[in-house]
Structure formats: C-alpha cells, structure tokens
Scaffold this active site. Structure first.
Site, PDB file in Angstrom:
ATOM      1  N   TYR A  39       0.826  -1.214   0.000  1.00  0.00           N
ATOM      2  CA  TYR A  39       0.000   0.000   0.000  1.00  0.00           C
ATOM      3  C   TYR A  39       0.863   1.267   0.000  1.00  0.00           C
ATOM      4  O   TYR A  39       0.364   2.353  -0.276  1.00  0.00           O
ATOM      5  CB  TYR A  39      -0.924   0.045   1.222  1.00  0.00           C
ATOM      6  CG  TYR A  39      -1.953  -1.053   1.321  1.00  0.00           C
ATOM      7  CD1 TYR A  39      -2.163  -1.971   0.288  1.00  0.00           C
ATOM      8  CD2 TYR A  39      -2.734  -1.182   2.469  1.00  0.00           C
ATOM      9  CE1 TYR A  39      -3.108  -2.979   0.406  1.00  0.00           C
ATOM     10  CE2 TYR A  39      -3.685  -2.180   2.588  1.00  0.00           C
ATOM     11  CZ  TYR A  39      -3.862  -3.077   1.564  1.00  0.00           C
ATOM     12  OH  TYR A  39      -4.798  -4.070   1.683  1.00  0.00           O
ATOM     13  N   HIS A  97       0.413 -11.561   2.103  1.00  0.00           N
ATOM     14  CA  HIS A  97      -0.606 -10.798   1.370  1.00  0.00           C
ATOM     15  C   HIS A  97      -1.205 -11.601   0.221  1.00  0.00           C
ATOM     16  O   HIS A  97      -2.431 -11.645   0.042  1.00  0.00           O
ATOM     17  CB  HIS A  97       0.015  -9.507   0.834  1.00  0.00           C
ATOM     18  CG  HIS A  97      -0.989  -8.451   0.524  1.00  0.00           C
ATOM     19  ND1 HIS A  97      -0.680  -7.119   0.478  1.00  0.00           N
ATOM     20  CD2 HIS A  97      -2.308  -8.522   0.234  1.00  0.00           C
ATOM     21  CE1 HIS A  97      -1.757  -6.421   0.182  1.00  0.00           C
ATOM     22  NE2 HIS A  97      -2.756  -7.252   0.018  1.00  0.00           N
TER      23      HIS A  97
END
Length: 267
Positions: A39, A97
């Site tokens: 991110y 992730h």
C-alpha cells in the site's frame, strides 16, 4: 487468538489522505488498523497513530508481507522495515498478502519465516490472505491451524466464497472479509436497500452487519468522518434470519479482485 470484528482498512489511501482517515477513525473510537507493505502507506499510518496519542497497547495493527519478501531471507528484514515505518516494536498481526505466484516460493517456507518472526516478538499473530483451499491446507500443514489467526479474502454479498469459508470453519480458521461493500456496488442493491429501510440503517451498515453476523471480521475504509462514524455503528445493528437469507441469495460469484499474474487458482 482473537481478531477484532471491526476495523479500518487503508487500501488505496496514501499520504495526507490516509493520515486524515486514520486520525479521524481513532478519534471516533476505532482501534484496529489494517495496512500492507504494497500500500506504500505504512509510514503515514505510523505517523497518524503516533500523532493520535492513542496508546499502542490499545491498538490492533495488521500489516501484510508483499510477494517479493516471502523468502526465508527477506521476510523478517522486510517486517522490521515495516515496523520502523509504523513506529512500533511489533504488529498484532502479519499476513502473507498473496501466495507466491505460480508457487515460486513454497507456502511452507513463508509460513515458517512468519513463525520465526512471531517467535522473535515482531508480530503477535500470523495469518494468510487470498489463499484458496489447497494453499490453506499447505499453510496448515506447515505451522498448524492453531497458529493461523485468519485468512483475509475478498468476500461480499455478490461473492460469498462459501467453499473457502466452509473449509476454514472446519479447520477453526477465522475469516476476515475485505472488499465487503464490493467497491460500493452492494450499496446500490435493492434487497440491501430494503433491509436498510426496514432497520432505519444505511446500506453499508447492513452489509457490514451481515458479514459480522456470519462471524467474519470487516475492515472498511473511508476518508469521510460521517461515513467512518456510520460504518462503526454497524457493530450494533441486529439483522434477523430473513435479512440474512435475503442477502445469502445475492451470491453470484462476482469476483472483483483477481490480478493477472498474482491471483492463485480460486475455488
């Protein structure tokens, strides 16, 4: 292991936008924050947490290890870098992730590296994200289901992921729902809007309450104070059996997140 049922997501929020979102959420009483290495906002999230004045011990912070850092050599150094950005000595939860594309690195190698990070005190819990059934089984075989706090997956009224959920529940694995509002598409649905009118609630509150009623954790994001406050109120919304059945009938296997070259073989 306990995963908070409600928290703040920070996907696609960066710089001053994510700082404002996190600080506003913490002012409103949020205590769970979800971020990730990819991110590129961990430093901003860390700044917001520090400036909020909320004690670290009162927070539940999650980050996620990106695919480039899943090897035994890279995982812990990358997590230490994340901790530095987040201005904390530990995170409460660290997830893989995405599985290593095309199995370039084994699930076992990454899970054992995560366990080592936990044993070193860098993270209190570990887990997985975007794992289909076959890879969930590999993770369980590597470290045991008791050491996997959650599988964070795309899950919303239009993609209810029942096979993955059933497998997880049989193995006592918790589910965290991301994209719970389906990029906002769920808020336009007639069935959901009818339930919202019935309860004098917002469509977002209905969808979030539906997911939490099923036992999933949710991490909706927002940049607006009124939406952050409204979403939080979903914790107190009680849906009845007919409401739940009506939303269950909306499933149409509509997957919104499946990046080419990254997504595993979905169930």
């Amino acid at each position: 292991m306990i995963i908070p049922a409600f928290g703040l997501g920070t996907f696609r929020l960066q710089d001053d936008v994510v700082i404002h979102s996190v600080k506003t959420a913490l002012e409103l009483g949020y205590r769970t924050i979800d971020t990730a290495q990819i991110y590129e906002n961990e430093a901003a999230v860390g700044q917001a947490i520090t400036e909020s004045g909320v004690a670290r011990g009162d927070l539940f912070v999650t980050t996620k290890i990106w695919i480039e850092n899943l090897s035994a050599e890279k995982l812990i150094p990358s997590l230490e870098e994340s901790l530095a950005k987040l201005r904390t000595d530990y995170v409460d939860l660290t997830l893989i992730h995405w599985p290593s594309p095309e199995g370039a690195l084994s699930v076992k190698e990454s899970m054992l590296a995560l366990m080592a990070a936990k044993e070193a005190g860098l993270t209190r819990q570990i887990g997985i994200s975007n794992f289909p059934i076959a890879l969930m089984q590999e993770a369980i075989d590597a470290v045991g289901a008791e050491n996997i706090a959650t599988n964070q997956i795309e899950l919303h009224p239009f993609l209810q992921n029942r096979q993955v959920v059933e497998f997880a529940q049989k193995n006592d694995l918790h589910i965290t729902s991301y994209m719970t509002l389906a990029y906002g598409d769920a808020l336009k649905d007639q069935v959901i809007n009818a339930i919202a009118q019935k309860h004098k609630a917002t469509p977002a509150q209905v969808v979030l309450a539906w997911a939490m009623t099923l036992g999933y954790a949710v991490i909706p994001s927002s940049t607006k104070r009124e939406n952050l406050a409204s979403n939080m109120a979903a914790v107190d919304l009680q849906l009845d059996d007919q409401d739940m059945a009506n939303i269950a009938a909306l499933d149409r296997q509509q997957r919104l997140v499946s990046p080419e070259g990254l997504a595993p073989n979905w169930d």
